[in-house]
Design a protein around this motif. Structure first.
Motif, mmCIF file in Angstrom:
data_model
loop_
_atom_site.group_PDB
_atom_site.id
_atom_site.type_symbol
_atom_site.label_atom_id
_atom_site.label_comp_id
_atom_site.label_asym_id
_atom_site.label_seq_id
_atom_site.Cartn_x
_atom_site.Cartn_y
_atom_site.Cartn_z
ATOM 1 N N ALA A 9 37.313 -16.675 -71.674
ATOM 2 C CA ALA A 9 36.901 -15.374 -71.129
ATOM 3 C C ALA A 9 35.913 -15.518 -69.986
ATOM 4 N N SER A 10 35.137 -16.597 -69.994
ATOM 5 C CA SER A 10 34.116 -16.770 -68.955
ATOM 6 C C SER A 10 34.708 -17.018 -67.579
ATOM 7 N N ILE A 11 35.984 -17.412 -67.514
ATOM 8 C CA ILE A 11 36.631 -17.669 -66.217
ATOM 9 C C ILE A 11 37.913 -16.870 -66.046
ATOM 10 N N SER A 12 38.277 -16.061 -67.017
ATOM 11 C CA SER A 12 39.596 -15.432 -67.013
ATOM 12 C C SER A 12 39.817 -14.485 -65.843
ATOM 13 N N ASP A 13 38.760 -13.902 -65.289
ATOM 14 C CA ASP A 13 38.927 -12.979 -64.168
ATOM 15 C C ASP A 13 39.468 -13.664 -62.916
ATOM 16 N N ARG A 14 39.404 -14.982 -62.873
ATOM 17 C CA ARG A 14 39.867 -15.723 -61.694
ATOM 18 C C ARG A 14 41.376 -15.948 -61.685
ATOM 19 N N TYR A 15 42.041 -15.685 -62.828
ATOM 20 C CA TYR A 15 43.433 -16.101 -62.973
ATOM 21 C C TYR A 15 44.330 -14.951 -63.408
ATOM 22 N N ASP A 16 45.576 -15.013 -62.945
ATOM 23 C CA ASP A 16 46.585 -14.030 -63.335
ATOM 24 C C ASP A 16 47.407 -14.510 -64.525
ATOM 25 N N ALA A 17 47.492 -15.828 -64.696
ATOM 26 C CA ALA A 17 48.345 -16.399 -65.738
ATOM 27 C C ALA A 17 47.803 -17.752 -66.159
ATOM 28 N N VAL A 18 48.139 -18.151 -67.383
ATOM 29 C CA VAL A 18 47.842 -19.503 -67.835
ATOM 30 C C VAL A 18 49.134 -20.189 -68.253
ATOM 31 N N PHE A 19 49.204 -21.499 -67.966
ATOM 32 C CA PHE A 19 50.214 -22.381 -68.519
ATOM 33 C C PHE A 19 49.509 -23.147 -69.632
ATOM 34 N N CYS A 20 49.677 -22.744 -70.882
ATOM 35 C CA CYS A 20 48.892 -23.292 -71.983
ATOM 36 C C CYS A 20 49.716 -24.249 -72.828
ATOM 37 N N ASP A 21 49.183 -25.435 -73.033
ATOM 38 C CA ASP A 21 49.782 -26.414 -73.928
ATOM 39 C C ASP A 21 49.718 -25.909 -75.372
ATOM 40 N N LEU A 22 50.563 -26.442 -76.214
ATOM 41 C CA LEU A 22 50.606 -26.012 -77.611
ATOM 42 C C LEU A 22 49.853 -26.964 -78.539
ATOM 43 N N TRP A 23 50.460 -28.121 -78.769
ATOM 44 C CA TRP A 23 49.940 -29.055 -79.767
ATOM 45 C C TRP A 23 48.594 -29.609 -79.297
ATOM 46 N N LEU A 53 53.422 -23.799 -72.225
ATOM 47 C CA LEU A 53 54.106 -24.896 -71.535
ATOM 48 C C LEU A 53 53.961 -26.150 -72.382
ATOM 49 N N THR A 54 55.050 -26.568 -73.003
ATOM 50 C CA THR A 54 54.981 -27.630 -74.000
ATOM 51 C C THR A 54 55.919 -28.777 -73.684
ATOM 52 N N ASN A 55 55.508 -29.974 -74.061
ATOM 53 C CA ASN A 55 56.375 -31.138 -73.922
ATOM 54 C C ASN A 55 57.267 -31.335 -75.136
ATOM 55 N N SER A 56 57.435 -30.315 -75.944
ATOM 56 C CA SER A 56 58.394 -30.396 -77.040
ATOM 57 C C SER A 56 59.772 -30.735 -76.490
ATOM 58 N N PRO A 57 60.503 -31.648 -77.149
ATOM 59 C CA PRO A 57 61.843 -31.985 -76.670
ATOM 60 C C PRO A 57 62.887 -30.945 -77.045
ATOM 61 N N ARG A 58 62.517 -29.965 -77.831
ATOM 62 C CA ARG A 58 63.460 -28.947 -78.275
ATOM 63 C C ARG A 58 63.424 -27.737 -77.340
ATOM 64 N N TYR A 209 57.413 -27.637 -64.195
ATOM 65 C CA TYR A 209 56.602 -26.633 -63.496
ATOM 66 C C TYR A 209 57.473 -25.721 -62.641
ATOM 67 N N ASP A 210 58.509 -26.280 -62.034
ATOM 68 C CA ASP A 210 59.441 -25.447 -61.267
ATOM 69 C C ASP A 210 60.088 -24.401 -62.178
ATOM 70 N N LEU A 211 60.512 -24.838 -63.361
ATOM 71 C CA LEU A 211 61.122 -23.915 -64.315
ATOM 72 C C LEU A 211 60.107 -22.886 -64.796
ATOM 73 N N ALA A 212 58.881 -23.328 -65.062
ATOM 74 C CA ALA A 212 57.836 -22.407 -65.524
ATOM 75 C C ALA A 212 57.521 -21.353 -64.468
ATOM 76 N N ARG A 213 57.451 -21.756 -63.215
ATOM 77 C CA ARG A 213 57.177 -20.788 -62.149
ATOM 78 C C ARG A 213 58.311 -19.773 -62.019
ATOM 79 N N ARG A 214 59.547 -20.240 -62.185
ATOM 80 C CA ARG A 214 60.685 -19.316 -62.102
ATOM 81 C C ARG A 214 60.638 -18.295 -63.236
ATOM 82 N N ARG A 215 60.350 -18.759 -64.418
ATOM 83 C CA ARG A 215 60.294 -17.840 -65.561
ATOM 84 C C ARG A 215 59.082 -16.905 -65.469
#
Length: 291
Positions: A9-23, A53-58, A209-215
């Motif tokens: 929350a302390s930096i969230s105003d700077r960003y429109d979106a996050v690419f967040c890892d899972l595990w 945004l996860t490196n899961s193989p599934r 990242y290309d796929l993530a940006r498209r989605r």
């Protein structure tokens, strides 16, 4: 010098979106982290977008099922992109041929059955290693008991036949609760050490990242979002974000927690900055735990 922050929350105003890892950031493979769930919910409540945004193989559908099974609420995220998704496009584009030998667990079968409709519909045939044109590695057959050493004979046979390995998860290790397990990336690393060729499409490599940006653009209707990449993998989440020219938030209490002192919730800042300097990587921000 990396900025150690108390909360998203302390930096969230700077960003429109996050690419967040899972595990390691949102869950430990068994249970979600309540503070991380709350942080992502609060980010979304501001009208911003959470893309996991996860490196899961599934593929995405299987990731959604896994999150539901361990109790991650659906209102903590908007979209998911996996390394499995990005690797499927490569497989169906003929990156390692059409006669494919699979190294991986039964739980990864959806990689071959739940295919994206917008990818080339190339027929793929699963074959024994002796008949293969290429290999897809989604992980170890039994990651609870096996290590890369158990695959030495298989990798040597692949090298003798000059087969390329399509690695569906570039991660080397992951923590399942308090157990450390090997991922597909560890097998790919061992294969490369023998002189074999491994191809990667997950973090930190550009295709995911290309796929993530498209989605993300399809979801939000814009392609100019200011994105923050969040993760505990310095060579995947953080290196990948830096390579994409986006800000990064390094979660120190993940797989590298032991580097920063005895208390994961209170990393030693001096040790953190010394470690990052040695790696020649500089995340924009760091946080002990996603909160």
């Amino acid at each position: 010098m990396t900025d150690l922050i108390p909360s998203l929350a302390s930096i969230s105003d700077r960003y429109d979106a996050v690419f967040c890892d899972l595990w390691g950031c949102l869950h430990n493979g068994q249970t979600p982290f309540p503070a991380a769930v709350a942080a992502l919910r609060a980010f979304r409540a501001k009208g911003k977008t959470v893309l996991l945004l996860t490196n899961s193989p599934r593929p995405k559908s299987s990731v959604i099922n896994q999150l539901a099974r361990i109790g991650v609420p659906i209102d903590a995220w908007d979209e998911i992109v996996s390394s499995g998704d990005a690797t499927q496009y490569a497989l169906l584009s003929g990156a390692v041929g059409t006669r494919i030998h699979h190294i991986g667990a039964p739980k990864d079968e959806t990689f071959f059955t739940d295919l994206p409709q917008d990818a080339p519909q190339t027929p793929i045939t699963r074959v024994p290693l002796t008949d293969a044109e290429g290999v897809v590695c989604t992980g170890l057959f039994d990651d609870l008991t096996e290590t890369p050493d158990d695959y030495r004979a298989t990798l040597l046979m692949m090298k003798a036949r000059d087969l390329k390995m399509l690695c569906a998860n570039p991660d080397l290790i992951v923590d399942l609760g308090d157990r450390r397990l090997y991922c597909a990336g560890a097998l790919a690393q061992a294969y490369e050490a023998m002189g074999g060729t491994a191809l990667y499409f997950g973090k930190p490599h550009p295709p995911i990242y290309d796929l993530a940006r498209r989605r993300l653009a399809a979801l939000t209707g814009r392609d100019d979002a200011n994105i923050l990449a969040i993760g505990d993998g310095i060579h995947t989440d953080i290196q990948g974000g830096i390579g994409e020219g986006i800000d990064t938030l390094f979660v120190t209490a993940g797989i590298a927690a032991h580097e920063f002192g005895p208390d994961p919730a209170r990393p030693d800042v001096t040790r953190l900055n010394h470690w990052l300097t040695n790696l020649q990587l500089s995340p924009t921000h760091a946080i002990p735990l996603l909160a």
